[in-house]
Motif scaffolding. Structure first.
Motif, PDB file in Angstrom:
ATOM      1  N   THR A  17      40.172  35.068  51.673  1.00 27.77           N
ATOM      2  CA  THR A  17      41.494  35.184  50.572  1.00 27.77           C
ATOM      3  C   THR A  17      41.224  36.207  49.843  1.00 27.77           C
ATOM      4  O   THR A  17      42.302  36.585  49.187  1.00 27.77           O
ATOM      5  CB  THR A  17      41.386  33.666  49.982  1.00 27.77           C
ATOM      6  OG1 THR A  17      40.125  33.501  49.386  1.00 27.77           O
ATOM      7  CG2 THR A  17      41.575  32.516  50.826  1.00 27.77           C
ATOM      8  N   GLY A  18      40.106  36.672  49.720  1.00 28.33           N
ATOM      9  CA  GLY A  18      40.121  38.157  48.869  1.00 28.33           C
ATOM     10  C   GLY A  18      40.410  39.342  49.509  1.00 28.33           C
ATOM     11  O   GLY A  18      40.170  40.470  48.881  1.00 28.33           O
ATOM     12  N   GLY A  19      40.860  39.209  50.789  1.00 26.77           N
ATOM     13  CA  GLY A  19      40.953  40.611  51.684  1.00 26.77           C
ATOM     14  C   GLY A  19      39.679  41.141  52.245  1.00 26.77           C
ATOM     15  O   GLY A  19      39.899  42.242  52.495  1.00 26.77           O
ATOM     16  N   LYS A  20      38.566  40.475  52.264  1.00 28.55           N
ATOM     17  CA  LYS A  20      37.409  41.269  52.934  1.00 28.55           C
ATOM     18  C   LYS A  20      37.590  40.792  54.330  1.00 28.55           C
ATOM     19  O   LYS A  20      37.776  39.506  54.838  1.00 28.55           O
ATOM     20  CB  LYS A  20      36.427  40.357  52.299  1.00 28.55           C
ATOM     21  CG  LYS A  20      35.131  40.887  52.896  1.00 28.55           C
ATOM     22  CD  LYS A  20      33.584  40.481  52.254  1.00 28.55           C
ATOM     23  CE  LYS A  20      32.704  40.919  52.733  1.00 28.55           C
ATOM     24  NZ  LYS A  20      31.359  40.196  52.369  1.00 28.55           N
ATOM     25  N   ALA A  21      37.396  41.954  55.172  1.00 30.32           N
ATOM     26  CA  ALA A  21      37.148  41.769  56.627  1.00 30.32           C
ATOM     27  C   ALA A  21      35.946  40.734  56.918  1.00 30.32           C
ATOM     28  O   ALA A  21      34.925  41.264  56.400  1.00 30.32           O
ATOM     29  CB  ALA A  21      37.112  42.859  57.489  1.00 30.32           C
ATOM     30  N   VAL A  22      36.038  39.676  57.842  1.00 31.69           N
ATOM     31  CA  VAL A  22      35.071  38.927  58.185  1.00 31.69           C
ATOM     32  C   VAL A  22      34.740  38.864  59.335  1.00 31.69           C
ATOM     33  O   VAL A  22      35.496  39.107  60.167  1.00 31.69           O
ATOM     34  CB  VAL A  22      35.236  37.439  57.522  1.00 31.69           C
ATOM     35  CG1 VAL A  22      35.655  37.239  55.917  1.00 31.69           C
ATOM     36  CG2 VAL A  22      36.559  36.700  58.089  1.00 31.69           C
ATOM     37  N   PRO A  23      33.276  38.696  59.672  1.00 30.44           N
ATOM     38  CA  PRO A  23      32.757  38.744  61.043  1.00 30.44           C
ATOM     39  C   PRO A  23      33.168  37.512  61.945  1.00 30.44           C
ATOM     40  O   PRO A  23      33.327  36.233  61.043  1.00 30.44           O
ATOM     41  CB  PRO A  23      31.509  38.997  61.076  1.00 30.44           C
ATOM     42  CG  PRO A  23      30.983  38.363  59.945  1.00 30.44           C
ATOM     43  CD  PRO A  23      32.158  38.816  58.648  1.00 30.44           C
ATOM     44  N   THR A  24      33.418  37.370  63.104  1.00 30.83           N
ATOM     45  CA  THR A  24      33.933  36.411  63.926  1.00 30.83           C
ATOM     46  C   THR A  24      33.007  35.727  65.048  1.00 30.83           C
ATOM     47  O   THR A  24      33.292  35.022  65.849  1.00 30.83           O
ATOM     48  CB  THR A  24      35.248  36.291  64.390  1.00 30.83           C
ATOM     49  OG1 THR A  24      35.435  37.567  65.518  1.00 30.83           O
ATOM     50  CG2 THR A  24      36.384  36.729  63.444  1.00 30.83           C
TER      51      THR A  24
END
Length: 266
Positions: free
Chosen positions: A159-166
């Motif tokens: 929600t903060g616009g940080k790319a997250v690992p999946t």
């Protein structure tokens, strides 16, 4: 669906670019054999056909960054894991064709993660590594050089616009295996995650297969495939898998029009 070995062989041959066939002709005539870069992987790398456009695998763009004498044989296939690729006989096809001096880039995890599907699922620190060893050992036994590539990241932001690992533990498991087996590692997971962060929530939409009817956060369109292929080429150079004379256009703009989608083989 279970495939016969003949069906797998036919499909693999259909996926090999025409340039590779020309290389084989040159070998038959007695000229010096060119090296080939083989790709074993999933849909993020695979050849796409006209019905799937504009979806594009990074394996379709990697030839733009390699010298003309270095052929590419893209055996990556949609929906495959390190396990199902082996079980369907596709690794056998690759190992039957690969020759001393060739390279085998191995990128899996997207489908290894699917715990609900026993035909594809592998556990990161056991069966995933076990299957990857089959590729590494098979290539080495034939005088080819294996190269492990961590899975390209999906497009996902918090929600903060940080790319997250999946990809959970799979990239770490591959990194550990590469160190243990002393195999060159292309860390596409880390590099692509950093690129998606740089591009941002909106910017990444122009790299993935977002169309009027589809919002695909896994597969690429031409700009995305070209960007990831550039990462691959740079990593092949950085890890000294390839020499400077083997790569080209690393800092040049690659026109999207260079990507083409052939008709699928009958």
């Amino acid at each position: 669906m279970s495939l016969t070995r003949r069906q797998v062989t036919t499909a693999a041959v259909a996926a090999v670019p025409l340039g590779l066939a020309a290389t084989g002709t040159a070998q038959a005539s007695g000229s010096r054999r060119s090296r080939t870069l083989y790709i074993a992987g999933d849909s993020t790398a695979a050849q796409k056909y006209a019905a799937a456009a504009p979806e594009t695998g990074w394996g379709m763009a990697i030839p733009f960054f390699l010298r003309k004498g270095l052929a590419v044989a893209n055996h990556a296939v949609n929906g495959r894991s390190s396990k199902s690729f082996v079980d369907e006989g596709r690794l056998d096809v690759v190992l039957g064709a690969i020759r001393p001096g060739d390279f085998l880039v191995i990128q899996f995890a997207h489908n290894d993660e699917k715990a609900e599907d026993p035909t594809r699922y592998t556990e990161p620190w056991t069966t995933y590594q076990d299957h990857l060893r089959l590729y590494v050992e098979g290539a080495r036994a034939r005088g080819a050089r294996p190269v492990l590539a961590t899975p390209v990241e999906r497009r996902r932001f918090d929600t903060g616009g940080k790319a997250v690992p999946t990809h959970g533990e799979y990239p770490a498991a591959m990194r550990a295996l590469a160190e243990q087996e002393r195999v060159a590692l292309l860390d596409l997971q880390a590099l692509s995650l950093a690129l998606w962060q740089e591009l941002g929530v909106e910017g990444t939409k122009t790299y993935f297969n977002w169309t009027a009817t589809e919002q695909d956060n896994t597969h690429f369109n031409p700009p995305g495939a070209i960007a990831v292929a550039r990462l691959v080429a740079r990593e092949l150079l950085r890890t000294r898998v390839l020499a400077p004379q083997d790569v080209r256009r690393l800092d040049q703009v690659i026109p999207e029009s260079w990507i083409t989608w052939p008709q699928a083989a009958a």
